[in-house]
Design a protein around this motif. Sequence first.
Motif, PDB file in Angstrom:
ATOM      1  N   VAL A  41      29.052 -10.013  37.994  1.00 21.48           N
ATOM      2  CA  VAL A  41      29.546 -10.836  36.884  1.00 21.48           C
ATOM      3  C   VAL A  41      29.419 -12.317  37.234  1.00 21.48           C
ATOM      4  N   GLU A  42      29.795 -12.675  38.477  1.00 16.90           N
ATOM      5  CA  GLU A  42      29.678 -14.069  38.914  1.00 16.90           C
ATOM      6  C   GLU A  42      28.220 -14.514  38.954  1.00 16.90           C
ATOM      7  N   ALA A  43      27.337 -13.642  39.439  1.00 19.35           N
ATOM      8  CA  ALA A  43      25.915 -13.983  39.521  1.00 19.35           C
ATOM      9  C   ALA A  43      25.315 -14.196  38.131  1.00 19.35           C
ATOM     10  N   VAL A  44      25.716 -13.398  37.172  1.00 20.79           N
ATOM     11  CA  VAL A  44      25.210 -13.563  35.801  1.00 20.79           C
ATOM     12  C   VAL A  44      25.733 -14.873  35.209  1.00 20.79           C
ATOM     13  N   LYS A  45      27.013 -15.165  35.433  1.00 20.98           N
ATOM     14  CA  LYS A  45      27.599 -16.407  34.896  1.00 20.98           C
ATOM     15  C   LYS A  45      26.963 -17.640  35.519  1.00 20.98           C
ATOM     16  N   MET A  85      39.751 -19.007  15.647  1.00 26.65           N
ATOM     17  CA  MET A  85      39.703 -17.560  15.606  1.00 26.65           C
ATOM     18  C   MET A  85      39.597 -16.981  17.015  1.00 26.65           C
ATOM     19  N   LEU A  86      38.805 -17.587  17.874  1.00 27.39           N
ATOM     20  CA  LEU A  86      38.603 -17.051  19.221  1.00 27.39           C
ATOM     21  C   LEU A  86      39.858 -17.076  20.076  1.00 27.39           C
ATOM     22  N   GLU A  87      40.824 -17.915  19.736  1.00 25.58           N
ATOM     23  CA  GLU A  87      42.059 -17.981  20.524  1.00 25.58           C
ATOM     24  C   GLU A  87      42.878 -16.702  20.394  1.00 25.58           C
ATOM     25  N   TYR A  88      42.593 -15.884  19.378  1.00 22.27           N
ATOM     26  CA  TYR A  88      43.318 -14.628  19.197  1.00 22.27           C
ATOM     27  C   TYR A  88      42.768 -13.493  20.063  1.00 22.27           C
ATOM     28  N   PHE A  89      41.581 -13.672  20.594  1.00 25.94           N
ATOM     29  CA  PHE A  89      41.001 -12.668  21.480  1.00 25.94           C
ATOM     30  C   PHE A  89      41.516 -12.877  22.897  1.00 25.94           C
ATOM     31  N   PRO A  90      41.754 -11.780  23.625  1.00 25.18           N
ATOM     32  CA  PRO A  90      42.214 -11.948  25.010  1.00 25.18           C
ATOM     33  C   PRO A  90      41.102 -12.540  25.872  1.00 25.18           C
ATOM     34  N   SER A  91      41.490 -13.272  26.891  1.00 26.16           N
ATOM     35  CA  SER A  91      40.480 -13.841  27.788  1.00 26.16           C
ATOM     36  C   SER A  91      39.932 -12.735  28.691  1.00 26.16           C
ATOM     37  N   LEU A  92      38.735 -12.948  29.185  1.00 27.27           N
ATOM     38  CA  LEU A  92      38.081 -11.959  30.035  1.00 27.27           C
ATOM     39  C   LEU A  92      38.422 -12.224  31.497  1.00 27.27           C
ATOM     40  N   ASN A  93      38.609 -11.156  32.260  1.00 26.08           N
ATOM     41  CA  ASN A  93      38.928 -11.285  33.681  1.00 26.08           C
ATOM     42  C   ASN A  93      37.643 -11.396  34.510  1.00 26.08           C
ATOM     43  N   ASP A  94      37.771 -11.301  35.836  1.00 24.82           N
ATOM     44  CA  ASP A  94      36.591 -11.442  36.700  1.00 24.82           C
ATOM     45  C   ASP A  94      35.667 -10.225  36.655  1.00 24.82           C
ATOM     46  N   HIS A  95      36.044  -9.163  35.926  1.00 21.74           N
ATOM     47  CA  HIS A  95      35.142  -8.032  35.668  1.00 21.74           C
ATOM     48  C   HIS A  95      34.461  -8.201  34.307  1.00 21.74           C
ATOM     49  N   ASN A  96      34.755  -9.307  33.654  1.00 24.32           N
ATOM     50  CA  ASN A  96      34.259  -9.624  32.318  1.00 24.32           C
ATOM     51  C   ASN A  96      34.796  -8.644  31.272  1.00 24.32           C
ATOM     52  N   LEU A  97      36.068  -8.271  31.447  1.00 27.97           N
ATOM     53  CA  LEU A  97      36.735  -7.339  30.541  1.00 27.97           C
ATOM     54  C   LEU A  97      38.073  -7.923  30.088  1.00 27.97           C
ATOM     55  N   PRO A  98      38.550  -7.536  28.912  1.00 27.14           N
ATOM     56  CA  PRO A  98      39.865  -8.019  28.450  1.00 27.14           C
ATOM     57  C   PRO A  98      41.024  -7.193  29.009  1.00 27.14           C
ATOM     58  N   PHE A 145      34.597   3.094  24.132  1.00 24.47           N
ATOM     59  CA  PHE A 145      34.808   2.224  25.284  1.00 24.47           C
ATOM     60  C   PHE A 145      33.487   1.878  25.965  1.00 24.47           C
ATOM     61  N   GLY A 146      32.550   2.794  25.977  1.00 31.41           N
ATOM     62  CA  GLY A 146      31.236   2.503  26.551  1.00 31.41           C
ATOM     63  C   GLY A 146      30.517   1.395  25.807  1.00 31.41           C
ATOM     64  N   GLN A 147      30.585   1.425  24.472  1.00 35.95           N
ATOM     65  CA  GLN A 147      29.948   0.387  23.668  1.00 35.95           C
ATOM     66  C   GLN A 147      30.602  -0.971  23.897  1.00 35.95           C
ATOM     67  N   VAL A 148      31.929  -0.989  23.920  1.00 34.42           N
ATOM     68  CA  VAL A 148      32.645  -2.249  24.157  1.00 34.42           C
ATOM     69  C   VAL A 148      32.286  -2.805  25.531  1.00 34.42           C
ATOM     70  N   GLU A 149      32.331  -1.951  26.543  1.00 27.59           N
ATOM     71  CA  GLU A 149      32.068  -2.416  27.907  1.00 27.59           C
ATOM     72  C   GLU A 149      30.605  -2.769  28.127  1.00 27.59           C
ATOM     73  N   ALA A 150      29.700  -2.067  27.468  1.00 24.47           N
ATOM     74  CA  ALA A 150      28.281  -2.426  27.571  1.00 24.47           C
ATOM     75  C   ALA A 150      28.034  -3.782  26.923  1.00 24.47           C
ATOM     76  N   GLY A 151      28.711  -4.032  25.813  1.00 24.29           N
ATOM     77  CA  GLY A 151      28.566  -5.325  25.145  1.00 24.29           C
ATOM     78  C   GLY A 151      29.105  -6.479  25.957  1.00 24.29           C
ATOM     79  N   LEU A 152      30.149  -6.219  26.733  1.00 27.46           N
ATOM     80  CA  LEU A 152      30.740  -7.270  27.561  1.00 27.46           C
ATOM     81  C   LEU A 152      30.071  -7.389  28.936  1.00 27.46           C
TER      82      LEU A 152
END
Length: 166
Positions: free
Chosen positions: A157-161, A1-14, A70-77
């Motif tokens: 994003v890198e520091a959190v990862k 199922m997860l393969e259908y979601f777009p991968s996240l970029n270096d901003h942690n966004l699709p 968009f705020g909810q989506v981006e806050a979640g990511l």
Amino acid sequence: MLEYFPSLNDHNLPYPDTIHPIVVHFVIAMVLFAFICDLIGYFSRKSSFYEVSWWNMCFATLSIFVAIIFGQVEAGLAQPYEVVQPVLNLHTLIGWSLSGIIAAITAWRYILRSRNPNKIPITYLGVGLFLTSLVFFQIYLGDELVWVYGLHTVKVVEAVKEGILQ
């Protein structure tokens, strides 16, 4: 199922960059411009400013829901770390509250406009001042999330990862 979601970029966004700030700036501009037009119309007694204000509030009412989505989506990511969580929670709470407040003020404005499109009461201007103050506080919180805590910036994003920020 997860393969259908777009991968996240270096901003942690699709998608390439954050969309919430773009949409929310329209809401901010429309609400503030509506209040300024109401003030000018009230003191100059030119009702054409009320018409401009009315349409700005209508579009702000619609636009704030897009901004919230968009705020909810981006806050979640964002993967917010511990220090940023209270600010993000307050920003989210006020954002949802603003959607209701703006919709209620627009509904009130519709009633006022239906009764007499050439006049608004001073209490409406008082509520507009309250709304403007709340919008400015929300702007402050949003700026804090980006410029102080760096949500969706590459280094944070890198520091959190890497587990540096928790």
